[in-house]
Design a protein around this motif. Structure first.
Motif, PDB file in Angstrom:
ATOM      1  N   ARG A   1      51.547 -60.990 -26.981  1.00 49.61           N
ATOM      2  CA  ARG A   1      51.604 -59.847 -27.264  1.00 49.61           C
ATOM      3  C   ARG A   1      51.018 -60.327 -29.031  1.00 49.61           C
ATOM      4  N   PRO A   2      50.522 -59.046 -29.470  1.00 47.43           N
ATOM      5  CA  PRO A   2      49.305 -59.520 -31.013  1.00 47.43           C
ATOM      6  C   PRO A   2      50.907 -59.963 -31.542  1.00 47.43           C
ATOM      7  N   PHE A   3      50.000 -61.239 -32.834  1.00 46.20           N
ATOM      8  CA  PHE A   3      51.670 -61.199 -33.886  1.00 46.20           C
ATOM      9  C   PHE A   3      52.010 -60.500 -35.048  1.00 46.20           C
ATOM     10  N   GLU A   4      53.191 -60.332 -34.761  1.00 46.38           N
ATOM     11  CA  GLU A   4      53.450 -59.400 -35.764  1.00 46.38           C
ATOM     12  C   GLU A   4      54.496 -60.758 -37.594  1.00 46.38           C
ATOM     13  N   ASP A   5      54.252 -60.062 -37.977  1.00 48.54           N
ATOM     14  CA  ASP A   5      54.877 -60.775 -39.226  1.00 48.54           C
ATOM     15  C   ASP A   5      56.251 -61.480 -38.873  1.00 48.54           C
ATOM     16  N   ALA A   6      57.184 -61.286 -38.426  1.00 46.78           N
ATOM     17  CA  ALA A   6      58.709 -62.278 -37.837  1.00 46.78           C
ATOM     18  C   ALA A   6      58.679 -62.814 -37.845  1.00 46.78           C
ATOM     19  N   ASP A   7      57.492 -62.921 -36.554  1.00 48.95           N
ATOM     20  CA  ASP A   7      57.007 -64.117 -35.531  1.00 48.95           C
ATOM     21  C   ASP A   7      56.502 -65.364 -36.623  1.00 48.95           C
ATOM     22  N   LEU A   8      55.789 -65.597 -37.515  1.00 49.17           N
ATOM     23  CA  LEU A   8      55.922 -66.451 -39.097  1.00 49.17           C
ATOM     24  C   LEU A   8      56.492 -67.775 -39.074  1.00 49.17           C
ATOM     25  N   GLU A   9      58.119 -67.493 -38.444  1.00 50.68           N
ATOM     26  CA  GLU A   9      58.608 -68.594 -38.650  1.00 50.68           C
ATOM     27  C   GLU A   9      59.328 -69.384 -37.447  1.00 50.68           C
ATOM     28  N   ALA A  10      59.087 -68.357 -36.853  1.00 48.24           N
ATOM     29  CA  ALA A  10      58.831 -69.561 -35.230  1.00 48.24           C
ATOM     30  C   ALA A  10      57.776 -70.480 -35.148  1.00 48.24           C
ATOM     31  N   MET A  11      56.609 -69.391 -35.532  1.00 44.15           N
ATOM     32  CA  MET A  11      55.377 -70.320 -35.644  1.00 44.15           C
ATOM     33  C   MET A  11      55.229 -71.706 -36.243  1.00 44.15           C
ATOM     34  N   ARG A  12      56.137 -71.237 -37.798  1.00 44.15           N
ATOM     35  CA  ARG A  12      56.282 -72.547 -38.593  1.00 44.15           C
ATOM     36  C   ARG A  12      57.343 -73.305 -37.940  1.00 44.15           C
ATOM     37  N   SER A  13      57.815 -73.048 -37.467  1.00 44.61           N
ATOM     38  CA  SER A  13      58.941 -74.114 -36.272  1.00 44.61           C
ATOM     39  C   SER A  13      58.453 -75.135 -35.726  1.00 44.61           C
ATOM     40  N   ALA A  14      57.872 -73.385 -34.854  1.00 46.20           N
ATOM     41  CA  ALA A  14      57.095 -74.546 -33.478  1.00 46.20           C
ATOM     42  C   ALA A  14      56.283 -75.893 -34.254  1.00 46.20           C
ATOM     43  N   LEU A  15      55.958 -75.502 -35.416  1.00 47.17           N
ATOM     44  CA  LEU A  15      54.208 -76.839 -35.754  1.00 47.17           C
ATOM     45  C   LEU A  15      55.109 -77.211 -36.327  1.00 47.17           C
ATOM     46  N   ALA A  16      55.963 -77.065 -36.495  1.00 45.63           N
ATOM     47  CA  ALA A  16      56.507 -78.518 -37.492  1.00 45.63           C
ATOM     48  C   ALA A  16      57.443 -79.592 -36.418  1.00 45.63           C
ATOM     49  N   ASP A  17      58.175 -78.901 -34.982  1.00 46.75           N
ATOM     50  CA  ASP A  17      57.746 -80.386 -34.414  1.00 46.75           C
ATOM     51  C   ASP A  17      57.716 -81.203 -34.559  1.00 46.75           C
ATOM     52  N   PRO A  18      58.221 -82.309 -34.479  1.00 45.65           N
ATOM     53  CA  PRO A  18      57.006 -83.341 -34.558  1.00 45.65           C
ATOM     54  C   PRO A  18      56.763 -83.883 -32.700  1.00 45.65           C
ATOM     55  N   GLU A  19      56.887 -83.335 -31.990  1.00 42.75           N
ATOM     56  CA  GLU A  19      57.301 -83.100 -30.852  1.00 42.75           C
ATOM     57  C   GLU A  19      55.772 -82.597 -30.600  1.00 42.75           C
ATOM     58  N   VAL A  20      55.265 -81.207 -30.518  1.00 46.93           N
ATOM     59  CA  VAL A  20      54.628 -80.666 -31.144  1.00 46.93           C
ATOM     60  C   VAL A  20      53.475 -81.433 -31.591  1.00 46.93           C
ATOM     61  N   ARG A  21      53.335 -81.610 -33.055  1.00 48.15           N
ATOM     62  CA  ARG A  21      53.056 -82.045 -33.528  1.00 48.15           C
ATOM     63  C   ARG A  21      52.456 -83.034 -33.092  1.00 48.15           C
ATOM     64  N   ARG A  22      52.995 -84.927 -32.340  1.00 46.28           N
ATOM     65  CA  ARG A  22      52.495 -85.262 -31.380  1.00 46.28           C
ATOM     66  C   ARG A  22      51.937 -85.106 -30.751  1.00 46.28           C
ATOM     67  N   LEU A  23      52.003 -84.066 -29.318  1.00 44.96           N
ATOM     68  CA  LEU A  23      51.332 -83.485 -28.511  1.00 44.96           C
ATOM     69  C   LEU A  23      50.078 -83.605 -28.572  1.00 44.96           C
ATOM     70  N   THR A  24      50.202 -82.620 -29.539  1.00 40.02           N
ATOM     71  CA  THR A  24      48.847 -81.453 -29.836  1.00 40.02           C
ATOM     72  C   THR A  24      47.666 -82.369 -30.958  1.00 40.02           C
ATOM     73  N   GLY A  25      48.212 -83.329 -30.918  1.00 38.82           N
ATOM     74  CA  GLY A  25      46.985 -84.129 -31.952  1.00 38.82           C
ATOM     75  C   GLY A  25      47.301 -84.029 -33.140  1.00 38.82           C
ATOM     76  N   SER A  26      47.643 -82.882 -34.284  1.00 36.79           N
ATOM     77  CA  SER A  26      48.207 -83.180 -35.609  1.00 36.79           C
ATOM     78  C   SER A  26      48.756 -84.214 -36.534  1.00 36.79           C
TER      79      SER A  26
ATOM     80  N   ASP B   1      51.368 -75.791 -45.598  1.00 37.78           N
ATOM     81  CA  ASP B   1      51.426 -74.481 -46.568  1.00 37.78           C
ATOM     82  C   ASP B   1      51.809 -73.187 -46.280  1.00 37.78           C
ATOM     83  N   ASP B   2      52.678 -73.264 -46.897  1.00 35.79           N
ATOM     84  CA  ASP B   2      53.261 -71.368 -46.219  1.00 35.79           C
ATOM     85  C   ASP B   2      52.384 -70.493 -46.646  1.00 35.79           C
ATOM     86  N   ALA B   3      50.924 -70.128 -47.336  1.00 37.41           N
ATOM     87  CA  ALA B   3      50.626 -69.208 -47.937  1.00 37.41           C
ATOM     88  C   ALA B   3      49.150 -69.348 -46.667  1.00 37.41           C
ATOM     89  N   ARG B   4      48.945 -69.945 -46.430  1.00 35.81           N
ATOM     90  CA  ARG B   4      47.819 -70.495 -45.407  1.00 35.81           C
ATOM     91  C   ARG B   4      48.273 -70.615 -44.051  1.00 35.81           C
TER      92      ARG B   4
END
Length: 193
Positions: free
Chosen positions: A19-44, A51-54
């Motif tokens: 579904r389209p993103f909602e404001d409440a999804d921000l924390e879940a996405m922040r957590s997912a993007l901060a996960d070391p395995e996610v960062r490694r597997l996506t090449g981040s 940057d929370d504002a970004r």
């Protein structure tokens, strides 16, 4: 200008809703993007600060994009956002686009990524009239490659040493699926043979 990507649908499967993103999804996405395995597997970059504002600006603007489709992946059992599924790099002349997906730790190993892949790719072919959907997957991410294969993606080639991962180089496999293939098996190539 209105484009096929102007409409942001809600797509429902057995295990996930896209579904389209909602404001409440921000924390879940922040957590997912901060996960070391996610960062490694996506090449981040592993130590790139958030940057929370970004991040808020990025996810707050996804629903207004007319040249791409970014949808939140919601675990239906728990009702929480566990990642994102994206059709981007749209090439209208060739009716083609790129696909990428990110599933955080809360959504792994339960088939959510495979189902989310089938839902958004099916939407791309059946509703948007795409002819080709492609992606790149790193050799360090066999779980993702298997999910793509289950949804009908076929390996096309290898990008050698495409990513620096710690002290070593990692290859990336280019994969795609075409509209006639999707029409034949609907994202389930093991059934459509």
């Amino acid at each position: 200008m209105r484009t096929p990507f102007s409409v942001k649908p809600t797509l429902t499967g057995e295990r996930v809703t896209l579904r389209p993103f909602e404001d409440a999804d921000l924390e879940a996405m922040r957590s997912a993007l901060a996960d070391p395995e996610v960062r490694r597997l996506t090449g981040s970059p592993p130590d790139e600060p958030f940057d929370d504002a970004r991040l808020r600006e990025w996810y707050g603007s996804r629903n207004a994009q007319t040249d791409r489709l970014d949808l939140a992946v919601v675990d239906r059992e728990r009702g929480v956002c566990v990642g994102e599924a994206v059709l981007n790099l749209w090439d209208p002349e060739n009716r083609a686009c790129n696909f990428r997906i990110l599933i955080g730790p809360d959504g792994r190993d339960r088939g959510l990524g495979t189902e989310a892949t089938r839902l958004i790719v099916g939407y791309g072919f059946e509703r948007l009239g795409l002819h080709r959907v492609s992606l790149e997957v790193y050799a360090t991410n066999p779980r993702a490659r298997r999910a793509y294969e289950k949804a009908g993606f076929v390996a096309e080639g290898l990008l050698r040493d495409a990513l620096r991962d710690g002290g070593s180089w990692v290859d990336a496999t280019v994969m795609s699926i075409l509209a006639p293939e999707w029409a034949r098996h609907g994202g389930r190539p093991e059934v459509g043979r």
